[in-house]
Design an enzyme around this catalytic site. Structure first.
Site, short mmCIF file in Angstrom:
data_model
loop_
_atom_site.label_atom_id
_atom_site.label_comp_id
_atom_site.label_asym_id
_atom_site.label_seq_id
_atom_site.Cartn_x
_atom_site.Cartn_y
_atom_site.Cartn_z
N SER A 111 46.37 16.16 -33.87
CA SER A 111 45.13 16.45 -33.18
C SER A 111 45.26 16.13 -31.69
CB SER A 111 44.01 15.67 -33.86
OG SER A 111 42.75 16.05 -33.41
N HIS A 136 45.22 21.40 -34.61
CA HIS A 136 44.07 22.09 -35.21
C HIS A 136 42.98 22.23 -34.16
CE1 HIS A 136 42.11 18.03 -36.72
NE2 HIS A 136 42.25 18.07 -35.42
#
Length: 207
Positions: A111, A136
């Site tokens: 992330s 993501h």
């Protein structure tokens, strides 16, 4: 990556930090291990990315720049991600300061951790052999009136678009490719991270 203004309850850091004793002309001096490594221009980004941690990392970068604006800074990353605004303060500082920031993934960079990993100086972004990288789209959560929820939804879409643009810039992938690949969690091994452009090479031994 969390867009939510709410902060997660973070696990406390280890109570015991190893100390290093050095002999000097004035006798012995003791440092905690992180302060000693900071003298070697090494910074650790570990755990959740949140405001307090981000402020400490920014302060360390600014200190090292003031000490020597020509020497590289080494940022070791082992992080599951965290709050976007906190991570962006680190990102902007990395781009702002004069020294190159070399990023090294150990363990995981997921992330926001992956975003900061790929934001290192070109040619100086590395993974250790068994580290993992995950990219993501931003996560968000908000409760309130319908109008406020709509405002926050528009804002998180703007943030998502900006982060995709930056990821495309640093990896060399097209914006469309980044948008497709971050639609869901995408995990990459160290070799896959090199192929994707998130890092430049894999470190197996010190030179």
């Amino acid at each position: 990556m969390s867009y939510s203004g709410e902060r997660d309850n973070l696990a406390p850091h280890m109570a015991l930090v190893p100390m290093v004793i050095e002999q000097t002309s004035r006798g012995e001096r003791s440092f905690d291990i992180y302060s000693r490594l900071l003298k070697e221009r090494v910074i650790f980004l570990t755990g959740q990315v949140e405001d307090h941690m981000a402020n400490l990392i920014v302060a360390q970068m600014l200190f090292l720049e003031a000490e020597n604006p020509e020497k590289d800074i080494y940022l070791y990353i082992n992080s599951p991600g965290g709050v976007i605004t906190a991570g962006m303060s680190i990102y902007d500082t990395m781009q702002f300061i004069k020294p190159d920031v070399s990023t090294i993934c150990m363990g995981q960079a997921a992330s926001m951790g992956a975003f900061l990993l790929t934001a290192g100086a070109k040619g100086k972004r590395f993974c250790l052999p068994n580290s993992r990288v995950m990219i993501h789209q931003p996560l968000g959560g908000y409760q309130g009136q319908a109008t406020d929820i709509e405002i926050h939804a528009r804002e998180i879409l703007k943030v998502k678009g900006r982060m995709n643009e930056l990821m495309a810039h640093h990896t060399g992938q097209s914006l469309e490719q980044i948008e497709r690949d971050t639609e869901r969690d995408r995990f990459l091994s160290a070799p896959e991270a090199v192929e994707y452009g998130l890092v430049d090479s894999i470190l197996t031994h010190r030179n």
